[in-house]
Write an enzyme that holds these catalytic residues in place. Structure first.
Site, PDB file in Angstrom:
ATOM      1  N   HIS A  51       0.413  -1.364   0.231  1.00  0.00           N
ATOM      2  CA  HIS A  51      -0.260   0.425   0.120  1.00  0.00           C
ATOM      3  C   HIS A  51       0.837   1.936  -0.221  1.00  0.00           C
ATOM      4  O   HIS A  51       0.292   2.364   0.940  1.00  0.00           O
ATOM      5  CB  HIS A  51      -0.375  -0.037   1.178  1.00  0.00           C
ATOM      6  CG  HIS A  51      -2.349  -0.781   0.757  1.00  0.00           C
ATOM      7  ND1 HIS A  51      -3.285  -0.720  -0.043  1.00  0.00           N
ATOM      8  CD2 HIS A  51      -2.125  -2.090   1.410  1.00  0.00           C
ATOM      9  CE1 HIS A  51      -4.132  -1.822   0.030  1.00  0.00           C
ATOM     10  NE2 HIS A  51      -4.003  -2.767   1.194  1.00  0.00           N
ATOM     11  N   ARG A  97       6.539  -6.458   2.668  1.00  0.00           N
ATOM     12  CA  ARG A  97       5.654  -6.877   3.143  1.00  0.00           C
ATOM     13  C   ARG A  97       5.513  -6.672   1.288  1.00  0.00           C
ATOM     14  O   ARG A  97       5.248  -5.194   1.036  1.00  0.00           O
ATOM     15  CB  ARG A  97       4.374  -6.509   3.340  1.00  0.00           C
ATOM     16  CG  ARG A  97       3.243  -7.173   2.702  1.00  0.00           C
ATOM     17  CD  ARG A  97       1.530  -6.275   3.811  1.00  0.00           C
ATOM     18  NE  ARG A  97       1.195  -5.418   3.684  1.00  0.00           N
ATOM     19  CZ  ARG A  97       0.037  -4.878   4.095  1.00  0.00           C
ATOM     20  NH1 ARG A  97      -0.724  -5.503   4.822  1.00  0.00           N
ATOM     21  NH2 ARG A  97      -0.118  -3.616   3.920  1.00  0.00           N
ATOM     22  N   ASP A 115      16.661 -11.951  -3.067  1.00  0.00           N
ATOM     23  CA  ASP A 115      17.625 -11.663  -3.438  1.00  0.00           C
ATOM     24  C   ASP A 115      18.159 -10.530  -2.712  1.00  0.00           C
ATOM     25  O   ASP A 115      19.701 -10.116  -2.911  1.00  0.00           O
ATOM     26  CB  ASP A 115      17.183 -11.300  -4.765  1.00  0.00           C
ATOM     27  CG  ASP A 115      17.272 -12.730  -6.049  1.00  0.00           C
ATOM     28  OD1 ASP A 115      17.623 -13.968  -4.923  1.00  0.00           O
ATOM     29  OD2 ASP A 115      17.450 -12.686  -7.135  1.00  0.00           O
ATOM     30  N   GLU A 156      -6.570 -11.298   6.744  1.00  0.00           N
ATOM     31  CA  GLU A 156      -7.497 -10.543   6.266  1.00  0.00           C
ATOM     32  C   GLU A 156      -9.100 -10.332   6.273  1.00  0.00           C
ATOM     33  O   GLU A 156      -9.469  -9.409   5.893  1.00  0.00           O
ATOM     34  CB  GLU A 156      -7.206  -9.205   4.954  1.00  0.00           C
ATOM     35  CG  GLU A 156      -5.883  -9.418   4.965  1.00  0.00           C
ATOM     36  CD  GLU A 156      -4.977  -8.917   3.952  1.00  0.00           C
ATOM     37  OE1 GLU A 156      -5.282  -7.368   4.515  1.00  0.00           O
ATOM     38  OE2 GLU A 156      -3.851  -9.060   3.304  1.00  0.00           O
ATOM     39  N   ASP A 210      -8.014  -4.105   7.224  1.00  0.00           N
ATOM     40  CA  ASP A 210      -8.685  -5.429   6.125  1.00  0.00           C
ATOM     41  C   ASP A 210      -9.786  -6.813   6.874  1.00  0.00           C
ATOM     42  O   ASP A 210     -10.656  -6.192   6.559  1.00  0.00           O
ATOM     43  CB  ASP A 210      -8.125  -5.936   5.173  1.00  0.00           C
ATOM     44  CG  ASP A 210      -6.626  -5.264   4.203  1.00  0.00           C
ATOM     45  OD1 ASP A 210      -7.741  -4.436   3.812  1.00  0.00           O
ATOM     46  OD2 ASP A 210      -5.398  -4.900   4.492  1.00  0.00           O
TER      47      ASP A 210
END
Ligand SMILES: O=C(O)C(=O)C[C@H](O)[C@@H](O)CO
Length: 256
Positions: free
Chosen positions: A48, A73, A87, A151, A177
């Site tokens: 977000h 996230r 990575d 969520e 959420d």
């Protein structure tokens, strides 16, 4: 030279309570400065925020200045996004919108090299200290920490099954959420949402996994800690900045 140890994971598995901060500013300066404050973890959000993948590595580098562990996230439970974040040296991921044990298993598999998973192999990555960590491929899977985010009401209905998935180390509740899914958009403090959050902590703890959550105030954080939540992000960097700037402006403007 050895690969980095995942202190967030070892401390979570040791049942420590870990205090975090939710990071949305996408600023290496903020990441470096806030990493020095004493938080156990900083959570960099690419779901977000406008933060794109190329912006994550400088944040991880900056946060390495202090003692806070880092959590990232990804924007979605997607093996391509996940392998690119890994990575870059992310070792702990908060994977959004996990609804089923199958999705939780897919998230875990995305973080593991074969044969345990499906993560693609690259040599010269920050994760392996650019190829200088001689033990990297031996320890990489072990050092991965997967936190799945619940969520929705549908995910809550399968909470124990999701938490039981091997390789899921923590289960995170997103109050905003969840509130939306339960019919209370914009009201994470609604009694029905709060009751669901309290019940979720109890159920996750019963599975032996660690429950986590985001709190926007100290009062909320203390209540969640009292319910047994063990990795708790208290506050969002941008919101803290706005609130203190607003308070200062109001104090000064009131005197003129
Ligand atoms: O559901 C939630 O709560 C979250 O997932 C956190 C949100 O993304 C947001 O409130 C963080 O700023």
């Amino acid at each position: 030279m050895n690969a980095p140890e995942n202190r967030f994971k070892s401390r979570l598995l040791a049942r420590e309570v870990l205090h975090g901060l939710w990071m949305t500013l996408a600023s290496p300066v903020a990441a470096e400065a806030l990493s020095l404050l004493g938080h156990d973890w900083l959570m960099f959000d690419t779901e977000h925020t406008p933060l794109d993948l190329a912006g994550v590595q400088p944040l991880l580098q900056a946060a390495a200045a202090g003692g806070a562990a880092t959590v990232v996230r990804p924007a979605w439970n997607d093996p391509v996004l996940i392998k690119r974040l890994l990575d870059m040296g992310a070792q702990t991921l908060l994977v959004p919108f996990v609804q089923t044990p199958e999705e939780a298993r897919a998230a875990v598999a995305a973080t593991r090299y074969p044969p345990e998973g499906v993560r693609g192999v690259a040599g010269l990555t920050r994760a392996s200290r650019f190829g200088l960590a001689t033990d990297y491929f031996r320890v990489a899977n072990r050092e991965m920490c997967v936190l799945v985010q619940i969520e929705t009401g549908a995910a809550l209905a399968r909470l124990e099954e999701i938490a039981a998935v091997e390789g899921v180390d923590g289960v995170f509740l997103g109050p905003s959420d969840l509130a939306a899914s339960l019919g209370h958009l914009g009201q994470p403090g609604h009694p029905e949402v709060q009751a669901a959050l309290e019940d979720a902590a109890r159920r996750i703890l019963a599975t032996g996994k660690a429950p986590g959550i985001l709190a926007t105030t100290a009062v909320d954080a203390r209540r969640y800690l009292g319910w047994g939540y063990r990795f708790v992000a208290t506050g969002v960097d941008l919101s803290l900045l706005l609130k203190s700037a607003q308070r200062l402006l109001e104090e000064v403007a009131a005197e003129t």
